[in-house]
Design a protein around this motif. Structure first.
Motif, PDB file in Angstrom:
ATOM      1  N   GLY A 176       0.812  -1.207   0.000  1.00 19.91           N
ATOM      2  CA  GLY A 176       0.000   0.000   0.000  1.00 19.91           C
ATOM      3  C   GLY A 176       0.848   1.261   0.000  1.00 19.91           C
ATOM      4  O   GLY A 176       0.553   2.225  -0.719  1.00 19.91           O
ATOM      5  N   ARG A 177       1.929   1.238   0.788  1.00 26.63           N
ATOM      6  CA  ARG A 177       2.843   2.380   0.828  1.00 26.63           C
ATOM      7  C   ARG A 177       3.474   2.630  -0.533  1.00 26.63           C
ATOM      8  O   ARG A 177       3.517   3.768  -1.023  1.00 26.63           O
ATOM      9  CB  ARG A 177       3.924   2.115   1.867  1.00 26.63           C
ATOM     10  CG  ARG A 177       4.996   3.184   1.987  1.00 26.63           C
ATOM     11  CD  ARG A 177       6.199   2.649   2.738  1.00 26.63           C
ATOM     12  NE  ARG A 177       6.826   1.532   2.018  1.00 26.63           N
ATOM     13  CZ  ARG A 177       7.664   0.658   2.583  1.00 26.63           C
ATOM     14  NH1 ARG A 177       7.943   0.735   3.873  1.00 26.63           N
ATOM     15  NH2 ARG A 177       8.210  -0.292   1.862  1.00 26.63           N
ATOM     16  N   ASN A 178       3.964   1.556  -1.171  1.00 20.25           N
ATOM     17  CA  ASN A 178       4.619   1.702  -2.466  1.00 20.25           C
ATOM     18  C   ASN A 178       3.658   2.196  -3.541  1.00 20.25           C
ATOM     19  O   ASN A 178       3.996   3.075  -4.350  1.00 20.25           O
ATOM     20  CB  ASN A 178       5.220   0.360  -2.900  1.00 20.25           C
ATOM     21  CG  ASN A 178       6.337  -0.110  -2.003  1.00 20.25           C
ATOM     22  OD1 ASN A 178       6.879   0.665  -1.202  1.00 20.25           O
ATOM     23  ND2 ASN A 178       6.693  -1.375  -2.116  1.00 20.25           N
ATOM     24  N   LEU A 179       2.453   1.626  -3.556  1.00 22.23           N
ATOM     25  CA  LEU A 179       1.477   2.007  -4.575  1.00 22.23           C
ATOM     26  C   LEU A 179       1.026   3.450  -4.390  1.00 22.23           C
ATOM     27  O   LEU A 179       0.907   4.210  -5.373  1.00 22.23           O
ATOM     28  CB  LEU A 179       0.280   1.074  -4.533  1.00 22.23           C
ATOM     29  CG  LEU A 179       0.546  -0.384  -4.934  1.00 22.23           C
ATOM     30  CD1 LEU A 179      -0.701  -1.221  -4.752  1.00 22.23           C
ATOM     31  CD2 LEU A 179       1.030  -0.467  -6.385  1.00 22.23           C
ATOM     32  N   ALA A 180       0.791   3.833  -3.142  1.00 24.99           N
ATOM     33  CA  ALA A 180       0.345   5.205  -2.895  1.00 24.99           C
ATOM     34  C   ALA A 180       1.403   6.211  -3.341  1.00 24.99           C
ATOM     35  O   ALA A 180       1.091   7.237  -3.976  1.00 24.99           O
ATOM     36  CB  ALA A 180       0.029   5.390  -1.416  1.00 24.99           C
ATOM     37  N   ALA A 181       2.659   5.936  -3.045  1.00 24.61           N
ATOM     38  CA  ALA A 181       3.735   6.836  -3.449  1.00 24.61           C
ATOM     39  C   ALA A 181       3.855   6.907  -4.963  1.00 24.61           C
ATOM     40  O   ALA A 181       4.027   7.996  -5.528  1.00 24.61           O
ATOM     41  CB  ALA A 181       5.051   6.384  -2.832  1.00 24.61           C
ATOM     42  N   ALA A 182       3.731   5.758  -5.617  1.00 29.59           N
ATOM     43  CA  ALA A 182       3.874   5.731  -7.076  1.00 29.59           C
ATOM     44  C   ALA A 182       2.738   6.472  -7.764  1.00 29.59           C
ATOM     45  O   ALA A 182       2.961   7.282  -8.682  1.00 29.59           O
ATOM     46  CB  ALA A 182       3.935   4.280  -7.564  1.00 29.59           C
ATOM     47  N   TYR A 183       1.497   6.231  -7.308  1.00 26.21           N
ATOM     48  CA  TYR A 183       0.366   6.875  -7.939  1.00 26.21           C
ATOM     49  C   TYR A 183       0.319   8.372  -7.620  1.00 26.21           C
ATOM     50  O   TYR A 183      -0.067   9.187  -8.473  1.00 26.21           O
ATOM     51  CB  TYR A 183      -0.943   6.205  -7.495  1.00 26.21           C
ATOM     52  CG  TYR A 183      -1.093   4.801  -8.014  1.00 26.21           C
ATOM     53  CD1 TYR A 183      -0.686   4.450  -9.308  1.00 26.21           C
ATOM     54  CD2 TYR A 183      -1.652   3.809  -7.215  1.00 26.21           C
ATOM     55  CE1 TYR A 183      -0.819   3.164  -9.779  1.00 26.21           C
ATOM     56  CE2 TYR A 183      -1.790   2.492  -7.668  1.00 26.21           C
ATOM     57  CZ  TYR A 183      -1.362   2.180  -8.966  1.00 26.21           C
ATOM     58  OH  TYR A 183      -1.504   0.906  -9.437  1.00 26.21           O
ATOM     59  N   ALA A 184       0.741   8.741  -6.406  1.00 27.78           N
ATOM     60  CA  ALA A 184       0.771  10.161  -6.058  1.00 27.78           C
ATOM     61  C   ALA A 184       1.777  10.896  -6.937  1.00 27.78           C
ATOM     62  O   ALA A 184       1.538  12.042  -7.352  1.00 27.78           O
ATOM     63  CB  ALA A 184       1.141  10.317  -4.587  1.00 27.78           C
ATOM     64  N   ALA A 185       2.898  10.254  -7.242  1.00 26.07           N
ATOM     65  CA  ALA A 185       3.904  10.880  -8.111  1.00 26.07           C
ATOM     66  C   ALA A 185       3.367  11.067  -9.512  1.00 26.07           C
ATOM     67  O   ALA A 185       3.693  12.052 -10.191  1.00 26.07           O
ATOM     68  CB  ALA A 185       5.171  10.021  -8.124  1.00 26.07           C
ATOM     69  N   GLU A 186       2.549  10.115  -9.966  1.00 24.00           N
ATOM     70  CA  GLU A 186       1.976  10.223 -11.313  1.00 24.00           C
ATOM     71  C   GLU A 186       0.936  11.327 -11.401  1.00 24.00           C
ATOM     72  O   GLU A 186       0.882  12.092 -12.364  1.00 24.00           O
ATOM     73  CB  GLU A 186       1.349   8.893 -11.708  1.00 24.00           C
ATOM     74  CG  GLU A 186       2.344   7.767 -11.966  1.00 24.00           C
ATOM     75  CD  GLU A 186       1.655   6.471 -12.342  1.00 24.00           C
ATOM     76  OE1 GLU A 186       0.422   6.498 -12.521  1.00 24.00           O
ATOM     77  OE2 GLU A 186       2.346   5.437 -12.455  1.00 24.00           O
ATOM     78  N   VAL A 187       0.092  11.393 -10.346  1.00 23.51           N
ATOM     79  CA  VAL A 187      -1.002  12.381 -10.372  1.00 23.51           C
ATOM     80  C   VAL A 187      -0.459  13.778 -10.150  1.00 23.51           C
ATOM     81  O   VAL A 187      -0.924  14.749 -10.754  1.00 23.51           O
ATOM     82  CB  VAL A 187      -2.049  12.015  -9.294  1.00 23.51           C
ATOM     83  CG1 VAL A 187      -3.100  13.122  -9.173  1.00 23.51           C
ATOM     84  CG2 VAL A 187      -2.714  10.689  -9.620  1.00 23.51           C
ATOM     85  N   GLY A 188       0.584  13.873  -9.280  1.00 28.44           N
ATOM     86  CA  GLY A 188       1.235  15.161  -9.056  1.00 28.44           C
ATOM     87  C   GLY A 188       0.563  15.994  -7.972  1.00 28.44           C
ATOM     88  O   GLY A 188      -0.360  15.619  -7.324  1.00 28.44           O
TER      89      GLY A 188
END
Length: 404
Positions: free
Chosen positions: A392-404
């Protein structure tokens, strides 16, 4: 991703299936009967089967590269591990059982020439067994930085003091070597450089096997899960693997393949349970008609087939990503399948038990043992909650970086 197996894998799989059908399944009950005569030894039928597997060229299939094994990728090994997983003890027949597989991979990748000569060679030959000692009763060992076992340099030796439990394989009389995880630098500011791994022969003075830990009442002989005290255990400094402070690094390299191998085997167990429940439903008459006429039974079979196939495909995708990009890059997929496969197997096997009624709980079918194994893997190599937390931590960080 190509879902078609290569001719090489198809050939190996066909040979393995034939071996399982002709040599293993017919003697499954004989194996358990012989084990009752000598709980911590090796049933005579096992050595016979091992020799047949060697003669058939079905040996060390798990080992990556062609130097020591069959030269298979993770993706190529997946269907073979699934087939071996159908019978709880069969992976050992082909020298593909944990914890030996992980220990052999560690020694092949990180061991010195002397360590490989002394320990890897006899493990590859199936002459000895091994154990991996990391889990401790007093700390949350799912975070390896918590372990408290001390590994202290003393001249040309290291002295080990600590308390481990659920050390799989340690009760087997053929277990001659352990890889022990402990701390050589507990005060290091880098929590991931505090740990080291060291080779400890089972017969070293101060190694005290206290008792076998059970799993749902099973002692899981002949390997067992030992509770072990290390009381001023002294081993030569050259037994250290790779170097001080490299233990966490080694553990991460070891656990990626180990986690997915468990998932592959569990899919085999679940597939067998599905086949068993289907046969039972077709042949068992209840309330005057075959059980398969019951809607809930049909639904259980259908759900089980869907869940197995989903887990199988996710396992293959994770294996493919490991092969293409490495274990670190595939960590999220490895976490996903480690979460999904054990729970799936528990669900499917539980349904099979229910369809078998009281008989599903007993010794006439393999379902109770299979359920205990599947439930264990929800904790082994990290509990579900840890994998979900990290994923969950990894996915949240990755998707947050994509969305900006």
């Amino acid at each position: 991703m190509n879902f078609e197996y290569s001719p090489k894998v198809q050939n190996l799989l066909q040979r393995l299936k034939q071996f399982m059908a002709e040599e293993v399944v017919p003697v499954e009950s004989q194996y358990w009967e012989q084990l009752e005569q000598d709980r911590w030894g090796e049933p005579p039928i096992m050595e016979e089967l091992k020799q047949k597997a060697r003669d058939a060229g079905l040996w060390n299939l798990f080992m990556p590269g062609s130097e020591h094994g069959a030269g298979l990728t993770n993706l190529e090994y997946a269907p073979l591990a699934e087939e071996m997983g159908r019978v709880l003890f069969s992976s050992e027949i082909f020298n593909c059982s944990a914890p030996d597989t992980g220990n052999m991979e560690v020694l092949a990748q990180y061991g010195s020439d002397a360590q490989k000569e002394r320990w890897l060679k006899p493990l590859l030959a199936g002459e000895i067994r091994s154990a991996f000692a990391m889990t401790e009763p007093k700390v949350a060992s799912s975070d390896a930085t918590n372990i408290e076992t001390e590994i202290v340099r003393d001249g040309d030796d290291y002295v080990i003091n600590g308390h481990k439990f659920y050390i799989s394989g340690a009760l087997n009389r053929r277990c001659e070597i352990m890889i022990v995880m402990g701390k050589t630098a507990p005060d290091s500011p880098d929590r991931y450089r505090q740990q080291s791994q060291i080779l400890v022969p089972m017969n070293t003075p101060g190694v005290k096997v206290i008792r076998p830990m059970t799993v749902f009442g099973y002692d899981d002989a002949p390997e067992g899960h030992g509770e072990i005290i290390f009381d001023n255990v002294r081993v030569p400094a050259e037994n250290l693997i790779l170097g001080e402070g490299r233990g966490f690094e080694i553990a991460q390299g070891r656990l990626g393949p180990g986690r997915i191998h468990h998932c592959m085997r569990l899919i085999g167990q679940a597939q067998r349970a599905l086949e068993m429940m289907s046969a039972r439903a077709e042949n068992r008459v209840v309330f005057g008609r075959p059980m398969i006429k019951q809607g809930s039974v049909r639904e259980d079979i259908a759900k089980s087939a869907c869940e197995i196939e989903q887990a199988r495909l996710l396992t293959l995708k994770a294996a493919d990503q490991m092969d293409r990009y490495g274990n670190k890059a595939a960590r999220d997929l490895i976490a996903m399948i480690k979460i999904v496969a054990p729970q799936m197997a528990c669900n499917v096997i539980d349904r099979a038990i229910q369809i078998h009624g009281a008989a599903g709980l007993g010794q006439d079918f393999n379902l109770a043992r299979a359920y205990a194994y599947a439930r264990t893997i929800r904790l082994a190599d990290g509990p579900d909650q840890v994998h979900m937390m990290q994923l969950g931590r990894n996915l949240a960080a990755a998707y947050a970086a994509e969305v900006g």
